[in-house]
Motif scaffolding. Structure first.
Motif, PDB file in Angstrom:
ATOM      1  N   ASN A 178       0.833  -1.194   0.000  1.00 45.72           N
ATOM      2  CA  ASN A 178       0.000   0.000   0.000  1.00 45.72           C
ATOM      3  C   ASN A 178       0.871   1.249   0.000  1.00 45.72           C
ATOM      4  N   MET A 223      -6.988   0.696   7.493  1.00 41.91           N
ATOM      5  CA  MET A 223      -6.100  -0.301   6.872  1.00 41.91           C
ATOM      6  C   MET A 223      -6.030  -1.557   7.746  1.00 41.91           C
ATOM      7  N   GLU A 233      -6.900  -5.265   6.539  1.00 44.39           N
ATOM      8  CA  GLU A 233      -5.898  -6.337   6.720  1.00 44.39           C
ATOM      9  C   GLU A 233      -6.520  -7.534   7.451  1.00 44.39           C
ATOM     10  N   CYS A 283      -8.785  -9.434   5.170  1.00 44.02           N
ATOM     11  CA  CYS A 283      -7.995 -10.163   4.160  1.00 44.02           C
ATOM     12  C   CYS A 283      -7.344 -11.406   4.762  1.00 44.02           C
ATOM     13  N   GLU A 301       0.608 -10.862   3.722  1.00 39.82           N
ATOM     14  CA  GLU A 301       1.476  -9.968   4.488  1.00 39.82           C
ATOM     15  C   GLU A 301       1.222  -8.550   3.989  1.00 39.82           C
ATOM     16  N   PHE A 302       0.749  -7.687   4.866  1.00 45.58           N
ATOM     17  CA  PHE A 302       0.403  -6.308   4.506  1.00 45.58           C
ATOM     18  C   PHE A 302       1.549  -5.360   4.833  1.00 45.58           C
ATOM     19  N   ARG A 303       1.822  -4.427   3.935  1.00 40.44           N
ATOM     20  CA  ARG A 303       2.793  -3.359   4.233  1.00 40.44           C
ATOM     21  C   ARG A 303       2.282  -2.052   3.658  1.00 40.44           C
ATOM     22  N   GLN A 304       2.673  -0.962   4.286  1.00 36.96           N
ATOM     23  CA  GLN A 304       2.309   0.375   3.778  1.00 36.96           C
ATOM     24  C   GLN A 304       3.513   1.291   3.912  1.00 36.96           C
ATOM     25  N   TYR A 310      -9.765  -5.621  -2.016  1.00 30.92           N
ATOM     26  CA  TYR A 310      -8.579  -6.407  -1.646  1.00 30.92           C
ATOM     27  C   TYR A 310      -8.954  -7.896  -1.532  1.00 30.92           C
TER      28      TYR A 310
END
Ligand code: DQA
Length: 149
Positions: A9, A29, A33, A36, A48-51, A133
């Motif tokens: 993100n 977010m 997440e 998801c 694996e979520f990143r921003q 998502y």
């Protein structure tokens, strides 16, 4: 072990929930997440979520995606419309890319109608808020053959 999908993100997506809620909704977010993670587990995947607000950091993460990730879901925020550097990284990453936007970018300002990310993406989902998502995860599971759904 379940294949892992890296969800990247871009800028200003850390302030979802309070950022222009009429455009982006009230979901944070962290809530996206969590939804998801649940959907991924039903699909035989992990996420694996990143921003990041930094273009260079996003490029670094895309470059690293070939090491251990089965797919990439990308909402590049405003870099979608500006970043050739991100496009080049996505073209080189050798991992299937799915582009997501919360808003329907084609209903908005003209400058949002063009996406550099799209040139590297298998497909684009936009206009469904955070649920987009989860739709992208469904698409990833189909592509990777982890589900018959
Ligand atoms: C966005 C759309 C972009 O045009 C904007 O700059 C964003 C969010 C979306 O998810 O709708 O930051 O990517």
């Amino acid at each position: 072990m379940a294949p892992t999908i890296l969800v990247l993100n871009g800028p200003n997506l850390n302030i979802l929930g309070t950022r222009e809620p009429d455009v982006y909704g009230h979901e944070t977010m962290a809530e996206i997440e969590a939804a998801c993670a649940k959907r991924a587990s039903a699909l035989g995947l992990t996420v694996e979520f990143r921003q990041s607000n930094s273009e260079g950091e996003l490029v670094d993460w895309v470059q690293g995606a070939r090491n251990g990730y089965a797919g990439l879901i990308v909402n590049a925020g405003a870099y979608t419309h500006t970043s050739v550097a991100l496009l080049d990284a996505l073209l080189a990453c050798d991992v299937p890319v799915i582009e997501v936007h919360l808003s329907n970018i084609f209903q908005r300002d003209d400058f949002r109608h063009h996406s550099y990310v799209s040139k590297a993406a298998r497909g684009l989902i936009c206009g469904f808020g955070g649920f987009g998502y989860e739709m992208a995860l469904d698409a990833a599971a189909r592509m990777l053959g982890t589900t018959r759904e």
